[in-house]
Design a protein around this motif. Sequence first.
Motif, PDB file in Angstrom:
ATOM      1  N   ILE A 105      38.322  45.569  49.134  1.00 17.13           N
ATOM      2  CA  ILE A 105      38.592  45.069  47.787  1.00 17.13           C
ATOM      3  C   ILE A 105      37.810  45.923  46.799  1.00 17.13           C
ATOM      4  N   VAL A 106      38.522  46.459  45.820  1.00 17.90           N
ATOM      5  CA  VAL A 106      37.913  47.291  44.783  1.00 17.90           C
ATOM      6  C   VAL A 106      38.076  46.571  43.451  1.00 17.90           C
ATOM      7  N   GLY A 107      36.951  46.201  42.820  1.00 24.38           N
ATOM      8  CA  GLY A 107      36.983  45.533  41.528  1.00 24.38           C
ATOM      9  C   GLY A 107      36.512  46.471  40.434  1.00 24.38           C
ATOM     10  N   TYR A 108      37.231  46.483  39.309  1.00 22.61           N
ATOM     11  CA  TYR A 108      36.936  47.396  38.211  1.00 22.61           C
ATOM     12  C   TYR A 108      36.294  46.670  37.025  1.00 22.61           C
ATOM     13  N   ALA A 109      35.687  47.444  36.142  1.00 23.73           N
ATOM     14  CA  ALA A 109      34.992  46.884  34.985  1.00 23.73           C
ATOM     15  C   ALA A 109      35.933  46.214  33.997  1.00 23.73           C
ATOM     16  N   ILE A 138      34.189  42.490  36.680  1.00 21.86           N
ATOM     17  CA  ILE A 138      33.851  41.754  37.890  1.00 21.86           C
ATOM     18  C   ILE A 138      32.373  41.960  38.198  1.00 21.86           C
ATOM     19  N   ARG A 139      31.715  40.873  38.610  1.00 19.01           N
ATOM     20  CA  ARG A 139      30.281  40.906  38.847  1.00 19.01           C
ATOM     21  C   ARG A 139      29.915  40.881  40.330  1.00 19.01           C
ATOM     22  N   SER A 140      30.673  40.163  41.127  1.00 16.57           N
ATOM     23  CA  SER A 140      30.402  40.102  42.560  1.00 16.57           C
ATOM     24  C   SER A 140      31.596  39.498  43.269  1.00 16.57           C
ATOM     25  N   ILE A 141      31.581  39.575  44.604  1.00 14.94           N
ATOM     26  CA  ILE A 141      32.642  39.012  45.437  1.00 14.94           C
ATOM     27  C   ILE A 141      31.994  38.259  46.590  1.00 14.94           C
ATOM     28  N   TYR A 142      32.511  37.057  46.847  1.00 15.67           N
ATOM     29  CA  TYR A 142      32.057  36.269  47.987  1.00 15.67           C
ATOM     30  C   TYR A 142      33.261  35.948  48.858  1.00 15.67           C
ATOM     31  N   LEU A 150      36.072  35.951  43.361  1.00 12.95           N
ATOM     32  CA  LEU A 150      35.656  37.024  42.472  1.00 12.95           C
ATOM     33  C   LEU A 150      34.986  36.420  41.248  1.00 12.95           C
ATOM     34  N   CYS A 151      33.781  36.872  40.948  1.00 14.59           N
ATOM     35  CA  CYS A 151      32.996  36.318  39.847  1.00 14.59           C
ATOM     36  C   CYS A 151      33.104  37.212  38.615  1.00 14.59           C
TER      37      CYS A 151
END
Length: 319
Positions: A105-109, A138-142, A150-151
């Motif tokens: 999983i790739v989260g972008y700004a 995105i700040r973090s992933i759990y 996704l936070c």
Amino acid sequence: MSLQTLIRALLLWALGPGWFLSAGAGALRPVDDPELAVGQWRTHLPLNKVSCVEKVGTRVYAGCTGGIFVFDTEDGSLERITRVNGLNDVEVAVLSYSQAYQTLIVGYANGNLDLYRNGQWVALDAVLKANLPVGKKIRSIYQAGRFAYLCYGFGMVELDLAKTEIRSTFIIGPGGRYLGVNALVAQDSFWYAATDSGLYRARQDAPNLQSFEFWQRDTAWGTQKIPGLALYRDSLVTFRRDSLILYKDGGQRALVINPGVDNVFVGVSGGQLLVVNAFRTVRLDANLALSNYPIPDGVVSPSMAIYDGYQVWMGDLGG
């Protein structure tokens, strides 16, 4: 020369010209390309600010402003992944790998998402396109089973990895207001969310976790911003300035890592607890015994770290 020192020396050699691996904590940072021959092309996307690191098998993924670079610890090869050859956006903020679904999983700004599985990139732009008045970075992933949480600066989003789709959005602030969530963990029968104004919790069996009514602030944690959160050996762990804070059974324990040096990251990786500040990365075992990894020369702004069971890998946001 110890075996670990020898391995690091071999890694430094394997990177070859144009790349740099710091010794010590194993921080990866690219430097300028060597000169190319006439008629050759190269991308000019910034890859010198590593915000996140993830290790999948023998491959270490480093998320940067311009994309991702990948270092293979087995053969020493390097690969750049950008919008030119796979990614759907720039400024990678978070990386997280699901072993069960073999998905990166790739989260972008900007709120955009990419999923990489079976050699294919899939873009999920629901958050990017959402009409939200607050930041979408995105700040973090759990990860919890088939779901990844996704936070963001507005709340949380539930990603269904089995169906490859966004399923739910959680807005948990009082009165249904947007509230920035920095991290999420599950313990016993509760969800715990570290937010910009304290710790919120909700029962996992609540009938509607999308509703703020089922999320309550834990008054014992106050209303200060909780910058990070991890679950380690039945303790909820965060940090406050130079101290690591562990909560268990209603009690609190503080552990100063480096007096006067603010911590920037806490996380669990490879079965160990990791804390990062500008002076060192610390790995704590089950007995909270510390192993120290001084920040390598040339690292300007450490961002986070992971532990693969043998070596610590750390990101550097650069100058």
